[in-house]
Motif scaffolding. Structure first.
Motif, mmCIF file in Angstrom:
data_model
loop_
_atom_site.group_PDB
_atom_site.id
_atom_site.type_symbol
_atom_site.label_atom_id
_atom_site.label_comp_id
_atom_site.label_asym_id
_atom_site.label_seq_id
_atom_site.Cartn_x
_atom_site.Cartn_y
_atom_site.Cartn_z
ATOM 1 N N SER A 227 0.832 -1.208 0.000
ATOM 2 C CA SER A 227 0.000 0.000 0.000
ATOM 3 C C SER A 227 0.866 1.258 0.000
ATOM 4 O O SER A 227 1.989 1.265 0.508
ATOM 5 N N ALA A 228 0.317 2.323 -0.567
ATOM 6 C CA ALA A 228 1.010 3.617 -0.577
ATOM 7 C C ALA A 228 1.202 4.124 0.852
ATOM 8 O O ALA A 228 2.224 4.728 1.170
ATOM 9 N N GLU A 229 0.229 3.839 1.722
ATOM 10 C CA GLU A 229 0.311 4.320 3.114
ATOM 11 C C GLU A 229 1.510 3.719 3.832
ATOM 12 O O GLU A 229 2.233 4.418 4.550
ATOM 13 N N ALA A 230 1.734 2.415 3.644
ATOM 14 C CA ALA A 230 2.866 1.750 4.302
ATOM 15 C C ALA A 230 4.182 2.324 3.795
ATOM 16 O O ALA A 230 5.101 2.582 4.578
ATOM 17 N N ALA A 231 4.275 2.543 2.485
ATOM 18 C CA ALA A 231 5.505 3.099 1.903
ATOM 19 C C ALA A 231 5.797 4.484 2.473
ATOM 20 O O ALA A 231 6.941 4.803 2.804
ATOM 21 N N LEU A 232 4.765 5.299 2.620
ATOM 22 C CA LEU A 232 4.968 6.662 3.135
ATOM 23 C C LEU A 232 5.331 6.658 4.618
ATOM 24 O O LEU A 232 6.102 7.506 5.068
ATOM 25 N N ARG A 233 4.803 5.696 5.382
ATOM 26 C CA ARG A 233 5.179 5.596 6.807
ATOM 27 C C ARG A 233 6.672 5.302 6.935
ATOM 28 O O ARG A 233 7.356 5.895 7.776
ATOM 29 N N VAL A 234 7.169 4.389 6.107
ATOM 30 C CA VAL A 234 8.604 4.082 6.110
ATOM 31 C C VAL A 234 9.394 5.327 5.714
ATOM 32 O O VAL A 234 10.394 5.680 6.354
ATOM 33 N N ASP A 235 8.953 6.022 4.679
ATOM 34 C CA ASP A 235 9.653 7.218 4.204
ATOM 35 C C ASP A 235 9.746 8.276 5.298
ATOM 36 O O ASP A 235 10.775 8.934 5.467
ATOM 37 N N ARG A 236 8.650 8.452 6.038
ATOM 38 C CA ARG A 236 8.635 9.515 7.065
ATOM 39 C C ARG A 236 9.585 9.188 8.216
ATOM 40 O O ARG A 236 10.259 10.063 8.733
ATOM 41 N N LEU A 237 9.640 7.909 8.594
ATOM 42 C CA LEU A 237 10.516 7.531 9.714
ATOM 43 C C LEU A 237 11.960 7.339 9.287
ATOM 44 O O LEU A 237 12.892 7.861 9.893
ATOM 45 N N LYS A 238 12.133 6.555 8.221
ATOM 46 C CA LYS A 238 13.476 6.105 7.865
ATOM 47 C C LYS A 238 14.280 7.196 7.174
ATOM 48 O O LYS A 238 15.502 7.220 7.277
ATOM 49 N N GLY B 143 11.551 19.859 7.131
ATOM 50 C CA GLY B 143 12.290 18.599 7.038
ATOM 51 C C GLY B 143 11.408 17.409 6.718
ATOM 52 O O GLY B 143 11.831 16.492 6.003
ATOM 53 N N GLY B 144 10.173 17.399 7.214
ATOM 54 C CA GLY B 144 9.258 16.293 6.943
ATOM 55 C C GLY B 144 8.932 16.195 5.462
ATOM 56 O O GLY B 144 9.045 15.123 4.843
ATOM 57 N N ASP B 145 8.532 17.324 4.880
ATOM 58 C CA ASP B 145 8.179 17.322 3.456
ATOM 59 C C ASP B 145 9.407 17.102 2.574
ATOM 60 O O ASP B 145 9.366 16.330 1.614
ATOM 61 N N LEU B 146 10.511 17.767 2.909
ATOM 62 C CA LEU B 146 11.714 17.616 2.092
ATOM 63 C C LEU B 146 12.255 16.184 2.185
ATOM 64 O O LEU B 146 12.681 15.606 1.180
ATOM 65 N N GLY B 147 12.226 15.612 3.376
ATOM 66 C CA GLY B 147 12.744 14.255 3.564
ATOM 67 C C GLY B 147 11.982 13.226 2.747
ATOM 68 O O GLY B 147 12.581 12.333 2.145
ATOM 69 N N VAL B 148 10.654 13.351 2.711
ATOM 70 C CA VAL B 148 9.861 12.419 1.903
ATOM 71 C C VAL B 148 10.145 12.644 0.420
ATOM 72 O O VAL B 148 10.323 11.692 -0.348
#
Length: 361
Positions: free
Chosen positions: A190-201, A232-237
């Motif tokens: 799912s796109a949601e799972a991918a974005l959760r990883v992106d936000r944390l990792k 940083g949140g938006d740029l990091g993703v």
């Protein structure tokens, strides 16, 4: 312009080289057998990398009023450079987790130590020895990161406000790593799972917490820290989404990894999540099968990688990821404006945002 600002990567390398030499000397004397492990870590840390995390931390400090000509600047440099040791731990362990053979054009740590075991004809499994050595060398990097941060020479009154960022970052990167392997193991595309990883990792660990750490070292108030965290949140993703595209479309001479390695490792990126869902919505079973079959196939050929690339373009996943990168970079820069940072930090962070998200394939 102060020379710290003008040549930050080489200044970071200077303090890292000095720390690694001093940290390694006592154990080399008492246990020479451990010498190759210490050498490997030093070579790994000093052998490349963009120094992104210390750079974001430095400009967080400068943006919150830190003075590069002050007596504290050298200590701040050491504190932010310690982030490279956390990064070394993450990369060395990541390569074990992903069973990667090469990084930056050289054998990964676990492969190098397995090769040494085989060459010396030692007992037991060469692969097991290589993995064990890499885990321990990664652990050493994490332990030394703590030493370098806490012994950077800054007064306790400056370090104390930065410790929450330091603690959160170490936990978040490990949570992101776990979430990454969990989504691969459960097959959550799912796109949601991918974005959760992106936000944390990536977002938290690469951009948000380093900025938070630097600003806190300068004694920043919460509203400034909040604005930097939004940036940083938006740029990091956006940065991770660009990295995901490079993982499939990038030139190995630029990325330092074989083309299509992310596919072979089974990484559940937003790019792949969108590719699968768009193919399904459009009733394009052929494209969906090409993408689904490629994920986690370690024997994937270059020709099959090309087929996946074409499928991702055809269903519109690549265009959508590009759109999101543009949108999130725009949001990040709007947050940066609201932060009203001291110059030249705002300009440097704008340049960093451009460099981190620029299309390079």
């Amino acid at each position: 312009m102060h020379h710290f600002d003008a040549d930050l990567p080489s200044e970071i390398d200077r303090v890292l080289r000095d720390f690694l030499r001093r940290a390694g000397e006592p154990i080399r004397r008492t246990e020479p057998t451990f010498g190759p492990a210490v050498d490997t870590l030093s070579d790994f840390v000093l052998g490349g990398g963009k120094r992104l995390r210390p750079t974001f931390a430095w400009w967080g400090w400068r943006g919150a009023g830190g003075d590069p000509g002050s007596a504290e600047a050298e200590g701040v440099l050491r504190a932010v450079a310690s982030l490279e040791l956390i990064q070394a731990c993450a990369l060395i362990h990541d390569d074990v987790i992903d069973s990667s053979d090469s990084r930056r054009g050289s054998p990964t740590v676990h492969v190098a130590f397995a090769t040494r075991h085989a060459r010396e004809q030692w007992l037991g499994s060469a692969e097991s020895f290589g993995r064990a050595a890499a885990v321990l060398i990664g652990d050493l990097a994490l332990a030394w990161a703590d030493d370098m941060f806490s012994e950077c020479g800054l007064p306790a009154s400056m370090l104390a406000p930065a410790r929450p960022a330091w603690r959160a970052m170490r936990t978040e990167v490990l949570a992101g790593q776990y979430l990454d392997v969990h989504t691969q193991a459960t097959g959550d595309s799912s796109a949601e799972a991918a974005l959760r990883v992106d936000r944390l990792k990536t977002a938290a660990y690469t951009v948000q917490r380093p900025l938070h750490l630097g600003a806190a070292l300068a004694g920043a108030e919460q509203p400034l820290i909040d604005a930097l965290m939004e940036f940083g949140g938006d740029l990091g993703v956006a940065f991770q989404l660009r990295d995901d595209l490079l993982g499939v479309f990038g030139d190995p001479s630029v990325t330092g990894k074989p083309a299509g390695d992310d596919l072979r490792e089974g990484k559940r990126t937003l790019l792949l999540a969108l590719g699968l869902s768009y193919a399904e919505q459009q009733g394009r079973d052929g494209e969906r099968k090409v993408i689904a079959d490629a994920v986690g196939d370690s024997r994937l050929t270059d020709a099959e990688v090309d087929d996946v690339r074409q499928a991702l373009v055809d269903v519109g996943a690549v265009a959508e990821v590009e759109r999101r990168i543009e949108e999130m970079t725009g949001n990040a820069l709007a947050s940066l404006k609201r932060a009203a940072l001291a110059e030249p930090a705002a300009q440097r962070l704008t340049e960093l945002a451009d460099r981190a998200t620029r299309r390079t394939f």
